[in-house]
Write a protein that holds these residues in place. Sequence first.
Motif, PDB file in Angstrom:
ATOM      1  N   TRP A   4      11.924  -1.757  22.631  1.00 37.84           N
ATOM      2  CA  TRP A   4      11.662  -0.540  21.871  1.00 37.84           C
ATOM      3  C   TRP A   4      10.666  -0.874  20.762  1.00 37.84           C
ATOM      4  CZ3 TRP A   4      14.714   3.794  23.289  1.00 37.84           C
ATOM      5  CH2 TRP A   4      15.752   3.503  24.188  1.00 37.84           C
ATOM      6  N   VAL A   5       9.866   0.100  20.394  1.00 33.14           N
ATOM      7  CA  VAL A   5       8.940  -0.058  19.275  1.00 33.14           C
ATOM      8  C   VAL A   5       9.379   0.860  18.142  1.00 33.14           C
ATOM      9  CG1 VAL A   5       6.569   0.295  18.462  1.00 33.14           C
ATOM     10  CG2 VAL A   5       6.984  -0.752  20.699  1.00 33.14           C
ATOM     11  N   GLY A   6       9.383   0.332  16.929  1.00 36.33           N
ATOM     12  CA  GLY A   6       9.666   1.137  15.745  1.00 36.33           C
ATOM     13  C   GLY A   6       8.454   1.179  14.840  1.00 36.33           C
ATOM     14  N   LEU A   7       8.129   2.373  14.347  1.00 37.63           N
ATOM     15  CA  LEU A   7       6.983   2.575  13.454  1.00 37.63           C
ATOM     16  C   LEU A   7       7.456   3.223  12.170  1.00 37.63           C
ATOM     17  CD1 LEU A   7       4.470   4.100  16.042  1.00 37.63           C
ATOM     18  CD2 LEU A   7       4.589   1.712  15.298  1.00 37.63           C
ATOM     19  N   SER A   9       6.143   4.236   8.037  1.00 40.80           N
ATOM     20  CA  SER A   9       5.306   4.246   6.845  1.00 40.80           C
ATOM     21  C   SER A   9       6.049   5.031   5.784  1.00 40.80           C
ATOM     22  CB  SER A   9       3.940   4.882   7.115  1.00 40.80           C
ATOM     23  OG  SER A   9       3.148   4.840   5.942  1.00 40.80           O
ATOM     24  N   GLY A  10       6.323   4.392   4.674  1.00 40.65           N
ATOM     25  CA  GLY A  10       7.189   4.989   3.663  1.00 40.65           C
ATOM     26  C   GLY A  10       6.439   5.697   2.555  1.00 40.65           C
ATOM     27  N   THR A  11       7.144   5.939   1.466  1.00 45.07           N
ATOM     28  CA  THR A  11       6.575   6.687   0.350  1.00 45.07           C
ATOM     29  C   THR A  11       5.503   5.910  -0.402  1.00 45.07           C
ATOM     30  OG1 THR A  11       8.498   5.966  -0.940  1.00 45.07           O
ATOM     31  CG2 THR A  11       8.557   8.196  -0.041  1.00 45.07           C
ATOM     32  N   SER A  12       5.394   4.609  -0.163  1.00 45.72           N
ATOM     33  CA  SER A  12       4.309   3.853  -0.794  1.00 45.72           C
ATOM     34  C   SER A  12       2.963   4.207  -0.184  1.00 45.72           C
ATOM     35  CB  SER A  12       4.554   2.343  -0.660  1.00 45.72           C
ATOM     36  OG  SER A  12       5.676   1.953  -1.409  1.00 45.72           O
ATOM     37  N   MET A  13       2.980   4.739   1.042  1.00 45.64           N
ATOM     38  CA  MET A  13       1.757   5.180   1.724  1.00 45.64           C
ATOM     39  C   MET A  13       0.681   4.089   1.754  1.00 45.64           C
ATOM     40  SD  MET A  13       1.290   9.136   0.522  1.00 45.64           S
ATOM     41  CE  MET A  13       2.475  10.407   0.987  1.00 45.64           C
ATOM     42  N   ASP A  14       1.103   2.855   2.024  1.00 47.55           N
ATOM     43  CA  ASP A  14       0.134   1.761   2.063  1.00 47.55           C
ATOM     44  C   ASP A  14      -0.224   1.329   3.476  1.00 47.55           C
ATOM     45  OD1 ASP A  14       2.629   0.726   2.525  1.00 47.55           O
ATOM     46  OD2 ASP A  14       2.576  -0.720   0.899  1.00 47.55           O
ATOM     47  N   GLY A  15       0.523   1.779   4.466  1.00 43.10           N
ATOM     48  CA  GLY A  15       0.216   1.395   5.828  1.00 43.10           C
ATOM     49  C   GLY A  15       1.410   1.557   6.742  1.00 43.10           C
ATOM     50  N   ILE A  16       1.262   1.058   7.964  1.00 38.58           N
ATOM     51  CA  ILE A  16       2.258   1.253   9.009  1.00 38.58           C
ATOM     52  C   ILE A  16       2.850  -0.094   9.398  1.00 38.58           C
ATOM     53  CG2 ILE A  16       2.656   2.105  11.364  1.00 38.58           C
ATOM     54  CD1 ILE A  16      -0.076   3.714  10.861  1.00 38.58           C
ATOM     55  N   ALA A  90      10.784   3.195  24.726  1.00 34.54           N
ATOM     56  CA  ALA A  90      10.284   4.284  23.875  1.00 34.54           C
ATOM     57  C   ALA A  90       9.799   3.730  22.549  1.00 34.54           C
ATOM     58  CB  ALA A  90      11.357   5.349  23.638  1.00 34.54           C
ATOM     59  N   ILE A  91       9.024   4.556  21.877  1.00 36.32           N
ATOM     60  CA  ILE A  91       8.584   4.304  20.503  1.00 36.32           C
ATOM     61  C   ILE A  91       9.340   5.265  19.594  1.00 36.32           C
ATOM     62  CG2 ILE A  91       6.634   4.477  18.892  1.00 36.32           C
ATOM     63  CD1 ILE A  91       4.804   3.920  21.361  1.00 36.32           C
ATOM     64  N   GLY A  92       9.906   4.753  18.520  1.00 37.84           N
ATOM     65  CA  GLY A  92      10.502   5.596  17.495  1.00 37.84           C
ATOM     66  C   GLY A  92       9.588   5.619  16.286  1.00 37.84           C
ATOM     67  N   SER A  93       9.051   6.779  15.949  1.00 37.09           N
ATOM     68  CA  SER A  93       8.085   6.891  14.857  1.00 37.09           C
ATOM     69  C   SER A  93       8.639   7.776  13.742  1.00 37.09           C
ATOM     70  CB  SER A  93       6.756   7.479  15.358  1.00 37.09           C
ATOM     71  OG  SER A  93       5.850   7.650  14.280  1.00 37.09           O
ATOM     72  N   PRO A 329      11.463  -0.220  10.109  1.00 44.60           N
ATOM     73  CA  PRO A 329      10.906   0.034  11.440  1.00 44.60           C
ATOM     74  C   PRO A 329      11.878  -0.287  12.573  1.00 44.60           C
ATOM     75  CG  PRO A 329       9.768  -1.795  10.362  1.00 44.60           C
ATOM     76  CD  PRO A 329      10.599  -1.143   9.333  1.00 44.60           C
ATOM     77  N   VAL A 330      12.685  -1.331  12.421  1.00 41.15           N
ATOM     78  CA  VAL A 330      13.707  -1.610  13.432  1.00 41.15           C
ATOM     79  C   VAL A 330      14.698  -0.452  13.503  1.00 41.15           C
ATOM     80  CG1 VAL A 330      15.665  -3.107  14.040  1.00 41.15           C
ATOM     81  CG2 VAL A 330      13.493  -4.119  13.339  1.00 41.15           C
ATOM     82  N   ALA A 331      15.031   0.113  12.358  1.00 44.56           N
ATOM     83  CA  ALA A 331      15.973   1.240  12.331  1.00 44.56           C
ATOM     84  C   ALA A 331      15.435   2.422  13.128  1.00 44.56           C
ATOM     85  CB  ALA A 331      16.255   1.659  10.890  1.00 44.56           C
ATOM     86  N   PHE A 332      14.125   2.681  13.077  1.00 46.38           N
ATOM     87  CA  PHE A 332      13.591   3.825  13.810  1.00 46.38           C
ATOM     88  C   PHE A 332      13.441   3.524  15.302  1.00 46.38           C
ATOM     89  CE2 PHE A 332      13.126   5.415   9.613  1.00 46.38           C
ATOM     90  CZ  PHE A 332      13.391   6.764   9.776  1.00 46.38           C
TER      91      PHE A 332
END
Length: 365
Positions: A4-7, A9-16, A90-93, A329-332
């Motif tokens: 599985w892929v987890g993606l 990007s949080g409230t820091s908005m610095d990247g993925i 699947a990817i969880g984004s 990201p692992v959580a998603f």
Amino acid sequence: MEAWVGLMSGTSMDGIDAVLVSFRDSKIQVHTTKTLSYPDALRLRLLSVSQNQGTPDEVGELDTMTGSLFAEAASAVIKEAAIPVSSIRAIGSHGQTIRHQPSGSSPFSIQIGNPAIIAEKTGVTTVADFRRRDMAAGGQGAPLVPAFHKAFFGSTREDRCILNLGGIANITWIPGTSGQPVTGFDTGPANALMDAWCLDQTGMPFDSDGHWAQEGMVDQSLLDDMLSDAYFAKPAPKSTGKERFNLDWVKTQVQRHPDLRAEDVQRTLLQLTITSIVRQLPQTSAMNVYACGGGTRNPLLMSELEKALGSTQLLITSELGLDPQWVEPVAFAWLAQQTLGGSAGNLPEVTGARGPRILGAIYPA
């Protein structure tokens, strides 16, 4: 192997942050990781839109642009793992939150990063839009990661508090032997205000290792004014973001203290993070705190937090088998697994929803 892929990007908005992971029973195996930074111009546009300074055209363009970047991050982590795309279930984004208003007569939460683009460009089924089903059931839509914390970080030997130090701080209290329910909520700002003030005053996107804050001193009067914000005394369930805690909020507070040096404000903001967290922790003498998120890389924040916790031990989630950088990201990725398995992804006792709900929308490959 089913991966599985987890993606995220949080409230820091610095990247993925992207991970490729597999789950077996209660074990997590992280195979590859990747961080894709946002270009500076894009980050500034995202920050502007998050403060209601964007037109519908601007939001639409950013949705497409970030969707392409999320797809790029997913493809990069899959390529690095050197496994066939057909092995990815699947990817969880999570997407990029640009507005989160969980209260009021018409609550909502908006995440951009078009998941249809992710599915199209990667050829992998994508699960996204995790928050809105919980909100439709009367919940806050956040935080959602406590369900993952409960599944993988619980213990019968001790009470544990998982502390996420992202742009916003949130805690998950997982009782050990007490039989009490898991609880969690956003405590308030972690890195968001420090990053915003640092960028405004120095042009740097964040205070590397807390060096600038170390040059300043805590101003108790400013700290008291900040702590008087009603959010900190609000009972759970609760969640927040840059809609409330942003640069304008800081400047409004600082206006009443015009003689302070900029570095004193920065040091006080760091103390605000610490004090607001410690005051809202469960009142128990038998608890360890395990930190994760970007704030764990700030030595000053971690050392001052450790002092403030006193006899409560401060650790990081590596002690529980997962690097603090990759917990979300692992959580998603896990939430995507929950969705496709027909299992709930929320904890009603955390979000305030009327009950467990299967979260997310599925975009087939």
